[in-house]
Design an enzyme around this catalytic site. Sequence first.
Site, PDB file in Angstrom:
ATOM      1  N   ARG A  93      -7.500  -1.991   0.390  1.00 55.65           N
ATOM      2  CA  ARG A  93      -8.495  -1.232   1.172  1.00 55.65           C
ATOM      3  C   ARG A  93      -9.509  -2.168   1.828  1.00 55.65           C
ATOM      4  O   ARG A  93      -9.995  -1.888   2.930  1.00 55.65           O
ATOM      5  CB  ARG A  93      -9.190  -0.213   0.260  1.00 55.65           C
ATOM      6  N   ASP A 132      -0.495   4.553 -13.499  1.00 59.16           N
ATOM      7  CA  ASP A 132       0.241   3.286 -13.447  1.00 59.16           C
ATOM      8  C   ASP A 132       0.461   2.678 -14.839  1.00 59.16           C
ATOM      9  O   ASP A 132       1.087   1.622 -14.958  1.00 59.16           O
ATOM     10  CB  ASP A 132      -0.512   2.275 -12.570  1.00 59.16           C
ATOM     11  N   ARG A 171      10.196   5.692 -13.245  1.00 59.84           N
ATOM     12  CA  ARG A 171       9.675   5.000 -14.438  1.00 59.84           C
ATOM     13  C   ARG A 171       9.996   5.720 -15.740  1.00 59.84           C
ATOM     14  O   ARG A 171      10.016   5.088 -16.809  1.00 59.84           O
ATOM     15  CB  ARG A 171       8.159   4.764 -14.294  1.00 59.84           C
ATOM     16  N   ARG A 207       6.030  -3.193 -13.045  1.00 64.75           N
ATOM     17  CA  ARG A 207       5.406  -2.701 -14.278  1.00 64.75           C
ATOM     18  C   ARG A 207       6.437  -2.465 -15.387  1.00 64.75           C
ATOM     19  O   ARG A 207       6.112  -2.555 -16.575  1.00 64.75           O
ATOM     20  CB  ARG A 207       4.585  -1.451 -14.003  1.00 64.75           C
TER      21      ARG A 207
END
Length: 440
Positions: free
Chosen positions: A35, A323, A354, A395
């Site tokens: 951002r 997350d 995931r 991840r």
Amino acid sequence: MSIAGRAQVRSYIASRGTSLRGEIAVPGDKSVSHRAIMLGAIAEGVTRIEGFLEGEDTRATAAIFERLGVRIEAPSEGVRIVHGVGLHGLRAPTAPLDCGNAGTAMRLLAGLLAGQGFDSTLVGDESLSKRPMRRVIEPLEAMGARIDSDDGRAPLRIRGGQSLSGIDCALPVASAQLKSALLLAGLYADGETVVREPHATRDYTERMLSAFGADIDFSPGIARLRGGRVLRATDVAVPADFSSAAFFIVAATLVPGSELLLRKVGMNPRRIGLLHVLRAMGADIVESNASEEGGEPVADLRVHHAPLRGIEVPVEHVPDMIDEFPALFAAAACAEGVTVVRGAAELRVKESDRIAAMAAGLRALGIRVDETPDGATIHSGTLRGGEIDSRGDHRIAMAFAVAAQCADGEVRIGDVANVATSFPGFDALARSCGFGLRPA
Ligand code: S3P
């Protein structure tokens, strides 16, 4: 800067190390880094970003703005100086814009580019090209944007020169990326853009727009932005990424004898759901030196090993830890009893599915996992060695490096190159505090 120099590490070999000790600082926040580049680029004046994440995802965003005519200096690691061109100063790109693996880049840019006077095309890697984009295309089209896609997937061809109008939109999913895309388009729209969320999500776009002088007001779950106001450059200090810290918090909790201090971790309330859940499972995590960095709360976290017990994860925490589920699944596998996750169907459309990736990997290590469409039940047990496919998902790779610290054998984790998208240097930092982990 390009994303060509990707790390060549393809696999990790992970196994029990020593107890985790020492003090570490994890890299800058991915969401804030994306951002900061975006708002710096369309502001008037020069924005200095400190603590910028040197990951492939955030570098892809910087490279895209360079292709849109923005000068971005990188005088030292973690620093970017963005020479803003103003809301209407971006130049037409001469080729498709490559977001790599970064969903945040693609979705936020779809909104920002919908308001430009030129055409552009957003492309991504194999994983990003499978992720759902209709959720952003449809509301942007309701604002007057024109975006062609491959049946709701990238590449996204964005037609310039459309006049956008503000809308009042109730989002069908809790997604900060979707909310942010609409707010960035709203900068270029006539009238007011109102975004209502089913559950409040991370509010970095709102906070940063406000710091850059946009005409915005917001409270958890709702943001209202009036378009047209010039953005003014302002310096950004990026806090350390809670999501990167999460792997170390879980590992230190799981490994007997550990005492690890994580310095200045970003503690935005919309990001720290995992802390609440781990504490409910019995974790010993003490916060100190609470302060603010660049308008964001940060704190040091001291984590001592503690035995965990399984719980039903309260559904209200899910968006605040979206997350962190790979790390939580690793914790649950090593806890006493059963952990139940519900209300987390969004996990199926992240960099990988995931739920499926963690369930398959944990089963390969001898743990029973029952999948449901929106979650899983994880039955703890003794982890053995085995082979894991991290499906190109950073991840998943890091979560299994953590799980392996409790395994009775060697865990070979394949397809780990994408760890560099969010956490360059993860394996070296992990080794430095005691992980058994090496590139293969
Ligand atoms: C992000 C929002 C979340 C998160 C992602 C980063 C952001 O995605 O999973 O890693 O920076 O806005 P969704 O908005 O798809 O939930």
